[in-house]
Design an enzyme around this catalytic site. Structure first.
Site, PDB file in Angstrom:
ATOM      1  N   GLU A 254      -1.991  -8.852   4.167  1.00  0.00           N
ATOM      2  CA  GLU A 254      -1.905  -9.346   5.539  1.00  0.00           C
ATOM      3  C   GLU A 254      -3.255  -9.476   6.226  1.00  0.00           C
ATOM      4  OE1 GLU A 254      -1.365  -4.803   5.903  1.00  0.00           O
ATOM      5  OE2 GLU A 254      -1.055  -6.393   4.436  1.00  0.00           O
TER       6      GLU A 254
ATOM      7  N   HIS B  13      -3.827  -4.924   0.770  1.00  0.00           N
ATOM      8  CA  HIS B  13      -3.262  -5.404   2.037  1.00  0.00           C
ATOM      9  C   HIS B  13      -3.322  -6.937   2.093  1.00  0.00           C
ATOM     10  CE1 HIS B  13      -2.596  -1.628   4.245  1.00  0.00           C
ATOM     11  NE2 HIS B  13      -3.602  -1.171   3.522  1.00  0.00           N
TER      12      HIS B  13
ATOM     13  N   CYS C  40       0.830  -1.206   0.000  1.00  0.00           N
ATOM     14  CA  CYS C  40       0.000   0.000   0.000  1.00  0.00           C
ATOM     15  C   CYS C  40       0.868   1.262   0.000  1.00  0.00           C
ATOM     16  CB  CYS C  40      -0.977  -0.035   1.174  1.00  0.00           C
ATOM     17  SG  CYS C  40      -2.367   1.111   0.971  1.00  0.00           S
TER      18      CYS C  40
END
Length: 511
Positions: A171, A169, A79
């Site tokens: 994660e 993202h 990002c």
């Protein structure tokens, strides 16, 4: 030599999730603020640049010399990290024409090892207001979405180490194959061997503890919680009975907890002394109703009792603590100090008062990793899988003033609640549960008699790390059963309610 991934933190709310995902792949990693200098050590296998609430186009936007990093190790920008990379190499980053927040479908435009075992189209999670409008010269587009032209990219050529950027993202949970992408970066790009396991951690930590402690003695405050128990077991494994544990009954523990925890410590072979200090704390707490004042009284009282016991042991040179990695990360904020919502659940102040060198064997671990290490050490499941319990104990679950009578009422109600959760196989499905005694009495009827007794609120939440939490949707039948159990068995309570507040805006504990 331990292999390591370094995560540069630009202030993203998701940075800890990146670290957790890396650790889940059995790769050791550390988070440091983006501005902190570091050396490129032989064991450093790669660097991940985190997201951020900032825009790369702000005057004082966080900055890093990405060009210099990628000359030394592979780099993945996530990002903000991707946008910073693009801007640094001469690309165009500007305000997005369309708000990009939430789920999106990633469409691959080019094959690459970073996408190994990932579908051509995959759900990802977006959270940004800027976007990469134009890639720098010498960069290649790997994927886009319906909304953004650049969702993933790489630097072409072999003039340096691999350099990737993704504007989503990977994660977070909502990026369905995000952890595969991170795995591919760790294993196939960085060449990590995935040898950071609980057994590996124990062996290395015991060796380091012996080097740090030498022939000195260590004193440690134990709470019966997971962190302090695992930390004490590791220290004991390193130095045996030169670890002196102190377990204080502050009068606001759960029902029979003092006796049961001491028994468990005995079974683990730990050298622990139990101190009954209930009257000391009840006297100090008498008439106090402010939550912060109660916390401070318990913290100060604990230090007083602990210091008295420490004086009785000659030659103490070190203080053991169960500090874990989130505590370490949060003490070095990218944004500076945050507003105090409530003082920390754990009792603080001991290092300053005792002037002892600290021994913190868990300071590199997340909570779930502490539990894995505990299991590897053979600590009983009942102890490892315990819910978090606040340092001030039931004192902050009794709203209003503290009396021994109220403590006993809440201990009984809480015991019945926790026992029912375990008996109905619900205990492991919630992050934390407990009963709260409210400073409210109401009218009830038992048989033909009118009662005027206390109300108890039941609390149960689901969470990953306690930073955010949702109220647990326990079955109505179960709640009805627990309500009846408490009202029928605890004289002094005639009403039970269930808390359906999430965090935020509420907190897990009421005080």
């Amino acid at each position: 030599m331990t292999e390591k991934i370094l995560i540069l933190d630009y202030g993203s709310q998701y940075t800890q999730l990146i670290a957790r995902a890396v650790r889940e792949a059995n790769v050791y990693c550390e988070i440091i603020p983006y501005y902190k200098p570091f050396d490129i050590e032989p064991g450093l296998k790669g660097i991940i640049l985190s997201g951020s609430p900032f825009s790369v186009n702000e005057d004082k936007a966080p900055d890093t010399d990405v060009q210099a990093l990628v000359e030394k190790v592979p780099v993945l920008g996530i990002c903000y990290g991707a946008q910073l990379t693009a801007k640094r190499f001469g690309g165009l980053v500007a305000k997005s024409d369309k708000r990009e927040y939430g789920r999106a479908t990633l469409q691959r435009r080019m094959d690459d090892p970073i996408f190994r075992d990932i579908a051509e189209q995959s759900q990802v999670w977006m959270s940004h207001s800027d976007t990469i409008k134009q890639l720098p010269e010498g960069f290649e587009l790997l994927a886009d979405t319906e909304s953004i032209p650049v969702a993933a990219f790489r630097k072409a050529g072999n003039s340096s180490f691999p350099l990737y950027g993704v504007q989503f993202h990977p994660e977070v949970y909502h990026s369905k194959e995000g952890k595969k992408l991170l795995y591919n970066f760790l294993v196939h790009t960085c060449g990590c061997s995935q040898d950071w396991t609980p057994a590996h951690f124990i062996t290395d930590t015991v060796k380091l503890l012996r080097q740090q402690i030498g022939d000195r003695k260590v004193i440690m405050a134990l709470s019966g919680g997971v962190d302090s128990t695992v930390a004490a077991t590791l220290i004991h494994k390193a130095i045996g009975d030169r670890l002196y544990g102190i377990f204080v009954d502050n009068g606001v523990l759960r029902k029979d907890e003092f006796e049961s925890v001491l028994k468990m410590y005995g079974q683990l072979g730990l050298n622990v002394k139990g101190i009954d200090a209930r009257e000391h704390f009840y006297t100090k707490l008498a008439g106090k109703t402010d939550p912060e004042e109660k916390r401070k009284i318990i913290g100060a009282g604990f230090i007083d009792v602990f210091q008295e016991e420490a004086k009785k042991i000659e030659g103490i040179g070190l203080l053991g603590q169960g500090t874990i990695y989130p505590d370490v990360i949060e003490s070095v904020s990218v944004h500076g100090p945050s507003v105090t919502i409530k003082s920390h659940h754990n009792v603080g102040g001991l290092p300053e008062h005792l002037h002892l060198e600290l021994v913190e064997p868990l300071r590199s671990l997340f909570k779930d990793e502490v539990r894995k290490v505990g299991r590897e050490l053979g600590i009983p499941a009942d102890m490892i899988d315990r819910h978090p319990f606040p340092g001030p104990g039931l004192a902050i679950r009794i709203l209003g003033d503290i009396t021994e009578e109220k403590v006993q009422l809440l201990q009984q109600a809480d015991h019945l609640y926790i026992k029912a959760l375990k008996d109905n196989n619900l205990y492991a499905t919630v992050w934390q549960a407990g009963a709260i005694l409210l400073p409210v009495k109401s009218v009830g009827v038992m048989g033909d008699e009118r009662t005027y007794e206390y109300t108890v609120a039941l609390r149960a939440v689901t969470s990953v790390d306690g930073m955010t939490a949702d109220w647990a949707h326990l079955p109505y039948e179960f709640l009805a059963f627990v309500s009846n159990e408490i009202i029928n068995n605890v004289r002094g309570i005639n009403r039970v309610v269930y808390d359906i507040s999430s965090k935020p805006p509420a907190t897990i504990e009421w005080e």
